[in-house]
Structure formats: C-alpha cells, structure tokens
Write a protein that holds these residues in place. Structure first.
Motif, PDB file in Angstrom:
ATOM      1  N   GLN A 147      59.074 -12.161  16.814  1.00 41.03           N
ATOM      2  CA  GLN A 147      57.859 -11.755  16.089  1.00 41.03           C
ATOM      3  C   GLN A 147      58.136 -11.587  14.598  1.00 41.03           C
ATOM      4  OE1 GLN A 147      54.635 -10.115  17.408  1.00 41.03           O
ATOM      5  NE2 GLN A 147      54.539  -8.199  16.283  1.00 41.03           N
TER       6      GLN A 147
ATOM      7  N   ARG B  83      62.436 -10.443   7.384  1.00 40.28           N
ATOM      8  CA  ARG B  83      62.415  -8.973   7.318  1.00 40.28           C
ATOM      9  C   ARG B  83      63.640  -8.336   7.959  1.00 40.28           C
ATOM     10  NH1 ARG B  83      58.046  -6.578  11.733  1.00 40.28           N
ATOM     11  NH2 ARG B  83      58.801  -7.729  13.540  1.00 40.28           N
TER      12      ARG B  83
ATOM     13  N   HIS C 294      53.343  -7.860   4.625  1.00 42.49           N
ATOM     14  CA  HIS C 294      52.805  -6.928   5.625  1.00 42.49           C
ATOM     15  C   HIS C 294      52.647  -5.522   5.031  1.00 42.49           C
ATOM     16  CE1 HIS C 294      52.135  -5.127   9.536  1.00 42.49           C
ATOM     17  NE2 HIS C 294      52.352  -6.275  10.160  1.00 42.49           N
TER      18      HIS C 294
ATOM     19  N   ASP D  42      43.076  -5.191  14.496  1.00 41.27           N
ATOM     20  CA  ASP D  42      44.091  -6.223  14.238  1.00 41.27           C
ATOM     21  C   ASP D  42      43.350  -7.545  14.051  1.00 41.27           C
ATOM     22  OD1 ASP D  42      46.378  -7.710  13.995  1.00 41.27           O
ATOM     23  OD2 ASP D  42      47.229  -7.155  15.947  1.00 41.27           O
TER      24      ASP D  42
ATOM     25  N   GLU E 281      47.175  -7.210   4.560  1.00 40.39           N
ATOM     26  CA  GLU E 281      48.317  -8.120   4.532  1.00 40.39           C
ATOM     27  C   GLU E 281      47.908  -9.521   4.080  1.00 40.39           C
ATOM     28  OE1 GLU E 281      49.755  -8.071   8.602  1.00 40.39           O
ATOM     29  OE2 GLU E 281      49.120  -6.001   8.825  1.00 40.39           O
TER      30      GLU E 281
HETATM   31  O1  TA6 Z   1      49.991  -7.850  11.128  1.00 39.94           O
HETATM   32  C1  TA6 Z   1      49.550  -7.250  12.298  1.00 39.94           C
HETATM   33  C2  TA6 Z   1      50.603  -7.373  13.353  1.00 39.94           C
HETATM   34  O2  TA6 Z   1      50.948  -8.705  13.588  1.00 39.94           O
HETATM   35  C3  TA6 Z   1      50.049  -6.684  14.598  1.00 39.94           C
HETATM   36  O3  TA6 Z   1      49.689  -7.582  15.610  1.00 39.94           O
HETATM   37  C4  TA6 Z   1      51.078  -5.651  14.943  1.00 39.94           C
HETATM   38  O4  TA6 Z   1      51.766  -5.819  16.069  1.00 39.94           O
HETATM   39  C5  TA6 Z   1      51.877  -5.520  13.662  1.00 39.94           C
HETATM   40  O5  TA6 Z   1      51.796  -6.718  12.972  1.00 39.94           O
HETATM   41  C6  TA6 Z   1      53.276  -4.944  13.694  1.00 39.94           C
HETATM   42  O6  TA6 Z   1      54.226  -5.833  14.178  1.00 39.94           O
HETATM   43  P1  TA6 Z   1      55.717  -5.359  14.358  1.00 39.94           P
HETATM   44  O7  TA6 Z   1      56.483  -6.556  14.834  1.00 39.94           O
HETATM   45  O8  TA6 Z   1      56.188  -4.877  13.013  1.00 39.94           O
HETATM   46  O9  TA6 Z   1      55.684  -4.240  15.358  1.00 39.94           O
END
Ligand code: TA6
Length: 299
Positions: A82, A87, A166, A211, A273
C-alpha cells in the motif's frame, strides 16, 4: 533562514527568522511538523507515529509513490505494498536554498531517492523493477508550505506511476470544518463501494469515515480550502496533480490503527491529499513527471 540537523542526522529542520519552521524526517522525506509564525503546529502527527524508520509515519506529509493504495491487477505495480515504497525509504538530503529578502523570505530543502540509493526500502523497492530518480522539495515561506516532486525515468522502458502527497492537516474540531472548492467535482467514494458520484454545491462536512478520490475541474489553481468556524485556515492549490483525496478514518478505523493516537485524534485532522492517482502517469525513458502542492495560510 537556518537549517539544522538532529544529532542522529535523521531529521532536518528549517526555520525562518520570523519563527516559521518545518521539520523533515529523512525516512520517507516525511514532513513531520510545520509551525506557523504564531507558533502553532499546522500538521497533525500521531502521538504513536513511528519516527525511527521502522514503518511509514502516521501524520505529517508522507509521500506516496509509485502506487496509491494497492493495484493488484496492475502488471508493474501489482506487487507493491500500500502506497508504495517512497514513504518507507530513507531519502538523501541534497541541499538547501534560501531567499533572504523581506518580501520573499523562504527556504527550500531538496531530497533525493533513486533506484540506486542505499536507503531504499529493501522489501518493497525491488518489487518495482525500474531505474528512476526522485527529487522532492519542501519550501517554507512565511505564509505557505510547498512540496513538489520530480519523477525521472532513468530506465530504457516506460513505467506507470502514481504520486500523492498524503497531507494530514491539523484542525481544531472536525465538527466545525467545511471543505470548499470541491463543488461539482466527480469523486470515487471508497467508503461506498468505489461508486462514482458528483459533489453537491454545498461545502463538504465530515461526519463519519470519509475516503474519496476527487477529480476537481480546472488546473488546480483554484484552491481546495479548509474553513473552520467560518474562517479559512488552509488553502491548497496544485500543479499538475489532478486529484484530491479527502480522508478521515473516524472513530472505528482510527481505533484499528496501532499507530493512531490519541484515539480521538481523528477529530483534529483531515487529510487533503493532492495527487495524480486517478489513472497512471506513463513516464517514457528520459522523461519526467512533475507535480506540486502549495498550502497557504490565509493571513
Ligand atoms: O489516502 C487515503 C488512504 O488511501 C485511505 O484509504 C487510508 O487507508 C489511508 O490512505 C491511510 O493509509 P495507510 O497505508 O497509511 O494506513
């Protein structure tokens, strides 16, 4: 303007003589803190955020690259975790430039990460098999913070990428917040089965888990603003970043994140974001993709 390093060289802080300051963690080139001229912190940073490089920072401004979320079906980005590896990689500090004039007091910090860097996240980065170079710049002025990125393709084949900043904005009370500048924009509602919807003309209020990936009309020069108790507290403009994600985890999701503290911290933040995440940016060999956000504090 002064630029100083922490004793362990893990963080760099830039400060203007008028008191504004920004602190950047080399891990992720994550902006951790942004202090305005009145001494107030303007970004939300979890009290439980890992700032030791063990994971991505919960709060501040994590840089998302080369994938936003996950993309299991994408041939190139499908195996990435993800939000990619920018990061969770340690960036290099490349230098500073300053402007000392009273009319334009500012300091810019440059950070770099390339496919040849020692600081790359060893588990995630090898899953994306391209030669690339990233330059990320953080510019602090009296009234604004700008973050900009240049993604260069150093490979001999094209790659697809997504980029997003973000940003966790700090607010006094989410119940008093309205977000303007999104009226009429189409968005993907990730809380409601990724349905595509159109924002109404009323300002957006946050009353539960939110979201959404917005695609506002225009070129990003007209701001998306945070208004609290009727007063604009942030105005966000964009360059070459066609999307704006609005995220607040609300109580239940916040409780499910081990690094989210305090528990009711969701009342004091909203993520706005800017990104290029609606589709994919295809970057040809030798070419570059550039994007930027500027967060202005109305005076
Ligand atoms: O930008 C929103 C998002 O993609 C959400 O879906 C949420 O899960 C958030 O980012 C945080 O993601 P993370 O991987 O930092 O927990």
């Amino acid at each position: 303007p002064s630029v100083t390093f922490s004793a362990d060289n893990a963080r760099v802080t830039a400060e203007l003589p008028t008191g504004e300051a920004v602190e950047v963690l080399l891990h992720g080139a994550t902006v951790l803190r942004w202090r305005d001229g009145a001494g107030r912190e303007r970004l939300w940073l979890s009290e439980a955020a890992a700032v030791d490089g063990s994971r991505a920072v919960r709060g501040g401004v994590p840089v998302v690259f080369p994938v936003f979320g996950t993309a299991p079906d994408h041939p190139q980005a499908g195996r990435l975790p993800q939000h990619g590896f920018a990061r969770t990689s340690r960036w290099e500090f490349l230098g500073k430039s300053t402007s000392e004039s009273a009319a334009d007091l500012s300091v810019k910090l440059d950070f770099g990460l390339s496919s040849a860097a020692e600081g790359l996240d060893p588990t995630a980065a090898p899953l994306w098999p391209f030669r690339f170079n990233l330059i990320y710049s953080v510019t602090l002025s009296r009234e604004s913070l700008t973050t900009s990125i240049v993604v260069t393709n150093d490979d001999d084949k094209a790659f697809d990428c997504q980029v997003l900043m973000h940003t966790y904005l700090r607010v006094g009370d989410i119940a008093a917040v309205e977000i303007t500048g999104l009226d009429g924009a189409s968005y993907v509602d990730k809380v409601d089965g990724a349905k595509t919807k159109t924002e109404s003309s009323a300002p957006l209020t946050i009353t539960g888990e939110t979201d959404r990936v917005y695609t506002p009309a225009g070129d990003g020069s007209s701001p998306v603003s945070v208004v609290e108790n009727g007063k604009t507290t942030f105005s966000v403009t964009r360059e070459n970043l066609g999307n704006v994600v609005v995220w607040n985890p609300w109580a239940e999701k916040a409780a499910g994140m081990a690094d989210f503290a305090p528990r009711d911290g969701f009342k004091n933040m909203v993520c706005i974001e800017p990104g290029a995440v609606g589709g994919w940016q295809s970057v040809e060999p030798g070419d570059a993709f550039e994007g930027a956000q500027t967060i202005t504090l109305p005076q």
